[in-house]
Design an enzyme around this catalytic site. Structure first.
Site: not given
Ligand code: MG
Length: 242
Positions: A26, A28
């Site tokens: 992922d 962010d």
């Molecule tokens: Mg995230």
């Protein structure tokens, strides 16, 4: 390390083995310390359009695409889906405010971890719900030689987005591996849900304000306190996964 967690994963996922060849990351809150900016931007932008969201809610909704988050709130507060125009306007405004917040720095430990993983011979794929051009453009600068368009799944590729397993299933395809040959690295509850639903061993790194409980409830196989911790323990994690 991870012996007990892998045993539990095999029971729950009904996979016979975990033979890791790829890591699905992922973005962010994992690679960039961008979540505080995202949370503030969501609050401000939504307010301008007559919707309200708290920072806590922004963290709980993390992982959805912009359209997904806007529709979630529109359904709750307007009793209807947002129109494509509303989605475009709100998301555009949110992205503007996000940029005005300043530069989101790479998460401490992330560069070292990615380089160690690459050096150990694993594939790396980015799987993000983000369509924030300013961050996607920054990936190559912050993590040189790690990400190319061929190993990225972004908001522009998916139909449903997290918490649907779709983005992680697309990530597996890009890596050319099966669910039992990959590991997901996530910080968000809905991202963990997506990774687990895709049948992938999911490492949660709790880099935000939510309690660990929220991540374990979504099925995280293991929870690390930070990316720095993950980077510092890479050799043990790698040994455990091989
Ligand atoms: Mg995230």
């Amino acid at each position: 390390m991870l012996e007990k967690e892998i045993a539990e994963y095999l029971v729950k996922s009904s996979n016979k083995s975990l033979n890791v060849k790829a890591f699905l990351f992922d973005m962010d809150g994992v690679l960039f310390n961008s979540m505080p900016f995202h949370a503030v931007s969501w609050c401000k932008a939504m307010k301008e359009f007559g919707l309200s969201i708290t920072e806590q809610q922004a963290y709980m909704n993390e992982g959805r695409t912009g359209a997904g988050t806007i529709n979630e709130l529109a359904m709750q507060q307007w009793g209807r889906q947002a129109t494509p125009k509303e989605i475009e306007d709100i998301y555009k405004r949110k992205a503007e405010i996000f940029v005005s917040c300043g530069t989101a720095e790479p998460m401490k430990g992330a560069v070292n971890l990615l380089n160690s993983i690459k050096k150990s011979g694993f594939k790396i794929v980015l799987v993000t719900g983000s369509g924030q051009k300013s961050l996607l453009d920054k990936l190559n600068h912050s993590f040189p030689g790690i990400f190319t368009p061929e190993n990225m799944v972004t908001a522009y590729d998916v139909k449903y987005g997290k918490p649907n397993p779709e983005p992680y299933l697309m990530g597996l395809k890009k890596a050319g591996v099966s669910a039992w040959e990959a590991v997901v690295v996530e910080n968000a509850p809905l991202g963990v849900r997506a990774g687990v639903a895709a049948g992938i061993f999911t490492i949660a790194v709790n880099t935000g304000p939510l309690p660990n409980e929220v991540l374990s409830r979504e099925g995280a196989n293991v929870i690390f306190p930070s990316m720095q911790y993950f980077a510092e323990h890479w050799d043990e994690v790698c040994g455990g996964l091989r």
